[in-house]
Design a protein around this motif. Structure first.
Motif, mmCIF file in Angstrom:
data_model
loop_
_atom_site.group_PDB
_atom_site.id
_atom_site.type_symbol
_atom_site.label_atom_id
_atom_site.label_comp_id
_atom_site.label_asym_id
_atom_site.label_seq_id
_atom_site.Cartn_x
_atom_site.Cartn_y
_atom_site.Cartn_z
ATOM 1 N N ARG A 158 4.252 -4.151 -4.985
ATOM 2 C CA ARG A 158 3.620 -3.956 -6.307
ATOM 3 C C ARG A 158 4.137 -4.952 -7.330
ATOM 4 N NH1 ARG A 158 3.886 2.359 -7.385
ATOM 5 N NH2 ARG A 158 2.047 3.025 -6.262
ATOM 6 N N GLN A 216 -6.524 -6.198 -6.771
ATOM 7 C CA GLN A 216 -6.446 -4.819 -7.254
ATOM 8 C C GLN A 216 -7.748 -4.058 -7.010
ATOM 9 O OE1 GLN A 216 -5.192 -5.779 -11.212
ATOM 10 N NE2 GLN A 216 -3.087 -5.124 -10.842
ATOM 11 N N VAL A 238 -1.095 0.605 -1.840
ATOM 12 C CA VAL A 238 -0.819 0.306 -3.262
ATOM 13 C C VAL A 238 -1.692 1.181 -4.166
ATOM 14 C CG1 VAL A 238 -0.992 -1.468 -5.059
ATOM 15 C CG2 VAL A 238 0.011 -2.013 -2.842
ATOM 16 N N ALA A 239 -2.939 1.357 -3.781
ATOM 17 C CA ALA A 239 -3.828 2.190 -4.601
ATOM 18 C C ALA A 239 -4.272 3.446 -3.868
ATOM 19 C CB ALA A 239 -5.044 1.396 -5.024
ATOM 20 N N LEU A 257 -8.354 -3.174 -3.356
ATOM 21 C CA LEU A 257 -7.468 -2.169 -2.781
ATOM 22 C C LEU A 257 -8.027 -0.748 -2.873
ATOM 23 C CD1 LEU A 257 -3.981 -3.480 -3.947
ATOM 24 C CD2 LEU A 257 -5.091 -3.744 -1.738
ATOM 25 N N ALA A 258 -8.978 -0.529 -3.776
ATOM 26 C CA ALA A 258 -9.551 0.813 -3.895
ATOM 27 C C ALA A 258 -10.497 1.072 -2.724
ATOM 28 C CB ALA A 258 -10.302 0.927 -5.217
ATOM 29 N N GLN A 275 -8.718 5.180 -8.282
ATOM 30 C CA GLN A 275 -7.892 4.170 -7.584
ATOM 31 C C GLN A 275 -7.994 2.794 -8.242
ATOM 32 O OE1 GLN A 275 -9.039 4.450 -3.474
ATOM 33 N NE2 GLN A 275 -7.878 6.332 -3.169
ATOM 34 N N SER A 335 -4.710 1.040 -9.535
ATOM 35 C CA SER A 335 -4.244 -0.272 -9.052
ATOM 36 C C SER A 335 -3.882 -1.188 -10.226
ATOM 37 C CB SER A 335 -5.298 -0.927 -8.158
ATOM 38 O OG SER A 335 -6.403 -1.312 -8.927
#
Lengths: 167, 174
Positions: free
Chosen positions: B120, B135, A56-57, B138-139, B30, B34
């Motif tokens: 997403r 979010q 997603v990122a 996720l980075a 990122q 996100s």
């Protein structure tokens, strides 16, 4: 999953996420083929989800010249800052001038407010001493008597008696 | 190479700033991505975060301090930007996002990209508290402690929200 197995839904999700089953669920799974199949499906979904989530990122990347652009923008900002001191001084000077002008204006206004011209003063005095024409009509003889304070034993209506009348 | 880039790598007040950008740019980008979902806005937010860091660089020379500060700022900037743009904010599709990548197995990747788009959308539907945690997590290099530091919540809360978010997604991603 049939209606009776609905209550195991949450535990199946937990089992798929945690990778471990509780004793109760294990017992149920031994006798329920539907829930066993459901657990396999949920586990497969969890694996797919775990593989997708990082994308997603993490699939996104900043452009190759990102660092150079940031440094160039920082340089432009810092040059602007260096070129700005004269502007800051000019602004400070202008602000000081405005403050001084305001102070002078306020002081001048206060002083002029205190100096009342002679004709205006006379007019104001006249206005203060003004009495309505009807005030005279409202004046009565009793007012004079009421203004005096009688002594103890005296009366407001202490009318003098003529001596010959006494005799 | 501009004068500042040269200075950033050698000495002077900006010394080390270029190095800090290099260390943090992927993660910072990122985090913004996100939240914003498109590269152009994510880069703008990331650039703004670094420029703000540059203005305070004297107090952010320590690498860890810089990392924590810039993570926090870029997340807030991205959230503000998203609120400001509202419905006008466009999201890169999974196709745009991966257009430069090679597809090893075309059929499998196509399915995965469709799923990614759906994922997403489902993330967008999560409650704010769960979405923020997800979010940020996720980075790259964002551990529970880092996420907690950005959101001002304990590490345990981050883990529990992350678990709830995954559970909700697992339920809807059938």
């Amino acid at each position: 999953m049939n209606g009776a197995c609905e209550k195991w839904k949450d535990q199946l999700l937990e089992a798929a996420l945690a990778g471990a089953t509780t004793k109760d669920l294990e017992e149920h799974l031994r006798g329920c083929a539907k829930c066993s199949t459901e657990l396999d499906e949920v586990r497969a979904r969890a694996a797919r989800l775990d593989a997708l989530l990082p994308l997603v990122a993490r699939g996104a990347e900043p452009s190759a010249d990102f660092r150079a652009r940031v440094l160039a923008a920082a340089e432009a900002a810092s040059e602007g800052k260096r070129a700005r001191p004269w502007r800051a001084w000019t602004l400070a000077g202008a602000a000081a001038v405005v403050v001084v002008v305001l102070m002078v204006a306020v002081t001048w206004q206060r002083r002029t407010a205190r100096m009342i011209p002679g004709d205006e003063l006379a007019g104001a005095q006249k206005l203060a001493e003004w009495r309505a024409p009807s005030d005279g009509l409202l004046r009565t003889p009793g007012q004079e008597i009421l203004r005096t304070m009688p002594k103890l034993g005296e009366s407001y209506l202490n009318v003098p008696v003529k001596k010959d009348e006494e005799e | 190479m501009s004068a500042l880039i040269a200075r950033a790598e050698v000495h002077g007040p900006e010394a080390g700033f270029g190095e800090r950008i290099a260390e943090n740019q992927r993660r910072v980008f990122q985090i913004a991505y996100s939240v914003l979902g498109n590269s152009a806005d994510a880069e703008d937010a990331a650039q703004e975060a670094f420029l703000r860091a540059y203005q305070k660089f004297d107090s952010l020379r320590d690498a860890e301090k810089f990392r924590g500060w810039v993570n926090r700022i870029v997340f807030r900037l991205a959230l503000n930007r998203r609120r400001g743009h509202g419905r006008r904010l466009t999201r890169d599709t999974a196709w745009q996002m991966t257009e430069t990548r090679t597809m090893v197995d075309g059929a499998k990747d196509a399915e995965q990209l469709v799923m990614l788009d759906r994922l997403r959308r489902e993330i967008e539907r999560l409650p704010e508290k769960l979405r923020s945690v997800l979010q940020l997590s996720l980075a790259e290099e964002m551990e529970a402690a880092d996420v907690g530091a950005v959101l001002g919540i304990p590490e345990g809360t981050v883990r529990s929200r992350m678990h709830t978010a995954r559970k909700l997604l697992l339920e809807v991603m059938k």
